[in-house]
Design a protein around this motif. Sequence first.
Motif, PDB file in Angstrom:
ATOM      1  N   THR A 131      -5.647  -3.723 -11.122  1.00  0.00           N
ATOM      2  CA  THR A 131      -4.885  -2.493 -10.861  1.00  0.00           C
ATOM      3  C   THR A 131      -5.530  -1.283 -11.530  1.00  0.00           C
ATOM      4  O   THR A 131      -5.480  -0.174 -11.011  1.00  0.00           O
ATOM      5  CB  THR A 131      -3.443  -2.654 -11.360  1.00  0.00           C
ATOM      6  N   ALA A 132      -6.143  -1.505 -12.716  1.00  0.00           N
ATOM      7  CA  ALA A 132      -6.814  -0.394 -13.384  1.00  0.00           C
ATOM      8  C   ALA A 132      -8.051   0.048 -12.603  1.00  0.00           C
ATOM      9  O   ALA A 132      -8.305   1.249 -12.452  1.00  0.00           O
ATOM     10  CB  ALA A 132      -7.201  -0.797 -14.807  1.00  0.00           C
ATOM     11  N   LEU A 133      -8.832  -0.916 -12.090  1.00  0.00           N
ATOM     12  CA  LEU A 133     -10.025  -0.570 -11.316  1.00  0.00           C
ATOM     13  C   LEU A 133      -9.660   0.074  -9.988  1.00  0.00           C
ATOM     14  O   LEU A 133     -10.368   0.964  -9.503  1.00  0.00           O
ATOM     15  CB  LEU A 133     -10.861  -1.832 -11.075  1.00  0.00           C
ATOM     16  N   ALA A 134      -8.551  -0.380  -9.389  1.00  0.00           N
ATOM     17  CA  ALA A 134      -8.144   0.166  -8.093  1.00  0.00           C
ATOM     18  C   ALA A 134      -7.328   1.445  -8.224  1.00  0.00           C
ATOM     19  O   ALA A 134      -6.941   2.037  -7.214  1.00  0.00           O
ATOM     20  CB  ALA A 134      -7.326  -0.884  -7.324  1.00  0.00           C
ATOM     21  N   ASN A 135      -7.048   1.848  -9.479  1.00  0.00           N
ATOM     22  CA  ASN A 135      -6.270   3.066  -9.740  1.00  0.00           C
ATOM     23  C   ASN A 135      -4.925   3.024  -9.006  1.00  0.00           C
ATOM     24  O   ASN A 135      -4.528   3.984  -8.324  1.00  0.00           O
ATOM     25  CB  ASN A 135      -7.055   4.311  -9.322  1.00  0.00           C
ATOM     26  N   ASP A 192      -0.989   3.165  -8.411  1.00  0.00           N
ATOM     27  CA  ASP A 192       0.067   3.999  -8.968  1.00  0.00           C
ATOM     28  C   ASP A 192       0.971   3.173  -9.881  1.00  0.00           C
ATOM     29  O   ASP A 192       1.241   2.006  -9.625  1.00  0.00           O
ATOM     30  CB  ASP A 192       0.897   4.613  -7.829  1.00  0.00           C
ATOM     31  N   GLN A 193       1.464   3.819 -10.947  1.00  0.00           N
ATOM     32  CA  GLN A 193       2.283   3.113 -11.931  1.00  0.00           C
ATOM     33  C   GLN A 193       3.578   2.587 -11.337  1.00  0.00           C
ATOM     34  O   GLN A 193       4.072   1.532 -11.728  1.00  0.00           O
ATOM     35  CB  GLN A 193       2.588   4.037 -13.110  1.00  0.00           C
ATOM     36  N   GLU A 251       2.421  -0.580  -9.778  1.00  0.00           N
ATOM     37  CA  GLU A 251       1.830  -1.545 -10.701  1.00  0.00           C
ATOM     38  C   GLU A 251       2.875  -2.322 -11.495  1.00  0.00           C
ATOM     39  O   GLU A 251       2.820  -3.560 -11.562  1.00  0.00           O
ATOM     40  CB  GLU A 251       0.880  -0.822 -11.668  1.00  0.00           C
TER      41      GLU A 251
END
Length: 299
Positions: A47-51, A53-54, A57
Amino acid sequence: MALPGALELLLTRLGRFVVPAAVFVVAAFAFYFPARYVSMAVARRVTALANVDQAVELPALKVLHATIGVLAILVGASVSGVARFLAATAAITAGLTIALGFAARDVLGNVVSGVFIVLDPTFDIGDWIRWGDQEGVIEDISFRTTRVHTFDNELVAVPNSELTTNPVVNPGAKEFLRLCVTFEVDVENDLAAVTDLLIAAARDHPDVLDRPAATVRLREITETSAFLDVRFWVRSPEKIDVVRIRSEFTRTAKERFSAAGHDWPAADLSGEVGIRQVDEGEGSGPVVPDTDRRDGDDQ
């Protein structure tokens, strides 16, 4: 002499239950902890690499966490033999399923509502929302509830179904937001001069936009008062303190109003006058309205 035999039978039946239960717990936890550690670490990395949304996530990680828990239960049941026992007692299993279905009806409704909230592009963590007579900023969206931080510094857990079945306003969804402040002034005032004064007070505030320009509308007029709605626009409402702007404008307008010599409505001092006779030596007591006296009676 019958006690040892009964005790032996009890221990035998207890052993048939304790051993599978222990195997179930050991197998479930042996699967749960490694699977949770590895899968959550991988999921956070992806999720961090794909950016991502919070707002997407956090619910996705919770779904993954719950899925691992369910798989751990299934693994424990399979290894311990509990699954075979449940299969052999299909009637009991069906009854438990129906009972759990009725008990979890509201929970499932909130879970489904939570999915719709996550997929709705108008809602996001950090958004300022207003529903019913409450408002606040979304802090988290979970399976059952959405946690909202109110402006009174309270943390409210709102059932997801309440947000999907009732109107919800997102004041910060657009770039501009119009605020409205109502003033009650004496009807004898020069309303044109009062209007110019209020527009100037709004225009001079640094957070109020010049375009669209501030306006004043006469909303209501009575024998003693005139009610004026002052409407002005601000930018990026999710990033500014709307309450602060409203308060600062109201204070500035009041100061200019008084300095210009305009009058506020006369206070309505209506009510009842109480009369009570106190005998000598008697302590003070509550005042009781004299309902027998009428206007115009001799005093």
